[in-house]
Design an enzyme around this catalytic site. Structure first.
Site, PDB file in Angstrom:
ATOM      1  N   LYS A  31      36.425  38.604  31.593  1.00 59.94           N
ATOM      2  CA  LYS A  31      35.116  39.243  31.420  1.00 59.94           C
ATOM      3  C   LYS A  31      34.882  39.366  29.916  1.00 59.94           C
ATOM      4  O   LYS A  31      35.704  39.935  29.202  1.00 59.94           O
ATOM      5  CB  LYS A  31      35.104  40.636  32.042  1.00 59.94           C
ATOM      6  N   LYS A  76      34.511  42.144  48.785  1.00 58.30           N
ATOM      7  CA  LYS A  76      35.309  43.279  48.339  1.00 58.30           C
ATOM      8  C   LYS A  76      36.124  43.797  49.515  1.00 58.30           C
ATOM      9  O   LYS A  76      35.599  43.925  50.627  1.00 58.30           O
ATOM     10  CB  LYS A  76      34.389  44.393  47.827  1.00 58.30           C
TER      11      LYS A  76
END
Ligand code: MG
Length: 379
Positions: free
Chosen positions: A270, A166
């Protein structure tokens, strides 16, 4: 094969360590488990564990939607999957994550009846073979460069070829140091994937990507705000780093805009955002026709939703970048025991359907509140 009973249960999954993203700190996940039963026992299972920032409903809304839809499933035949899913899509347009749970449970049931995995069931219908395994990325959650480097070393030793970290949670200099530490430890062959979770302004993203490109970045997920498709498209056109739309492509209509505008090199799928396996396959086909690749990621889901995502990934054609499905280890407990990655890949379970069933004992540990059941004859 008729559905005689539908059981719904809420659960809470704690992370071993909170995951820090540009969108905030995630310490636990809450979801709803759906189980379908026939006259001879369990038919299929699905899971709705919505995550903020991806246009999914809140978990209370998933629950309310599933409570409203469950009685309508009782008496339906799972072989009528397409018609049932049409009805679910019409009835719950604002609850993609709840829809994805029902979609997974119905696919689980339909594939089990034919004695196939969901991946094989999907692939056979499209005249192709399912993959036996899916390459996955390691998610390196640490903030400071030393711990990140240590995690990178472990991941490479375990056989991961793609490492994801991240970025954008602090200043660009910090990210450069973090990426430098990972690249130095992981060696030249590892693929480094970044995820900014929309945390950069366009100018910051341009600056950051220019400074990070020398570290040979595979791609960056969501460098800028999810709603700024023009900025995403400009970065795609200008940057040396490939750009993937994640939050921007959450939901079928948003993903369609990304494809129309050619705003990304790849789209991150997703299941909870697009409403399940069936719409996800349609999205993948739509993207492929526009020359845009896809990969599948978990939204830090429990074992049942991850299993559904793995089955979808195994059914996709063509080259598939590493998928973000090796997230089970981040959880302290889970809905089912689920084999982790081996040498950077998840092998499809041999069992039919999703290949994983919820463990009865798990709900005793992680369940929240009473289960609700709907049965023929009105329960
Ligand atoms: Mg992402």
């Amino acid at each position: 094969m008729k559905i005689r009973r539908v059981a719904l249960a809420r659960f809470r999954l704690a992370l071993r360590e909170p995951l820090v993203t540009a969108a905030g700190r995630i310490g636990e996940r809450e979801g709803v488990l759906v189980r379908l039963y026939g006259s001879a026992g369990a038919l299929g299972a699905g899971e709705a564990t919505p995550i903020a920032g991806f246009e999914m409903e809140r978990v209370d809304e998933s629950w309310e939607t599933l409570v409203a839809l469950a009685p309508r499933l009782v008496g339906e035949d799972v072989r009528d999957l397409e018609a049932i899913l049409d009805g679910v899509e019409t009835s719950a347009p604002q609850a993609p994550c709840a829809r994805s749970a029902l979609d997974a449970a119905l696919h689980d049931a339909a594939a089990r009846i034919e004695g196939r995995t969901v991946a094989a069931w999907l692939a056979v219908r499209r005249g192709r073979r399912a993959r036996r395994s899916v390459r996955v990325n390691a998610l390196l959650g640490a903030r400071d460069p030393e711990r990140l480097a240590a995690a990178a070393a472990r991941a490479v030793a375990e056989g991961f070829e793609t490492l994801k970290l991240k970025v954008s949670g602090s200043c660009i200099e910090d990210d450069v140091e973090r990426v430098r530490a990972v690249r130095r430890t992981a060696g030249r062959r590892a693929r480094l994937r970044l995820d900014a979770n929309g945390g950069w302004k366009e100018e910051e993203a341009r600056d950051a990507l220019a400074r990070l490109a020398p570290f040979e970045i595979e791609l960056v997920e969501q460098p800028v705000d999810a709603n700024d498709l023009a900025a995403l498209a400009r970065l795609r056109a200008e940057s040396a780093v490939r750009v993937a739309a994640d939050e921007s492509a959450a939901g079928l209509s948003r993903a369609a805009r990304v494809i129309t505008l050619r705003a990304a090199d790849a789209i991150c799928i997703k299941l909870g955002a697009c409403g399940g396996i069936r719409p996800a396959l349609q999205l993948a086909e739509h993207a492929a026709a526009a020359g845009i690749g896809v990969f599948v990621t978990s939204g830090l889901d429990g074992a049942i939703a991850r299993a559904a995502a793995l089955q979808l990934a195994a059914a996709l054609p063509g080259p598939l970048p590493a998928c973000g499905l090796a997230t089970g280890d981040l959880l302290r407990d889970d809905l089912a025991a689920c084999p982790g990655p081996v040498r950077g890949a998840l092998v499809l379970p041999r069992a039919t359907g999703l290949g994983v069933s919820p463990a009865a004992a798990a709900l005793a540990r992680i369940g929240v509140g009473p289960e609700v059941e709907f049965e023929a004859g009105g329960a």
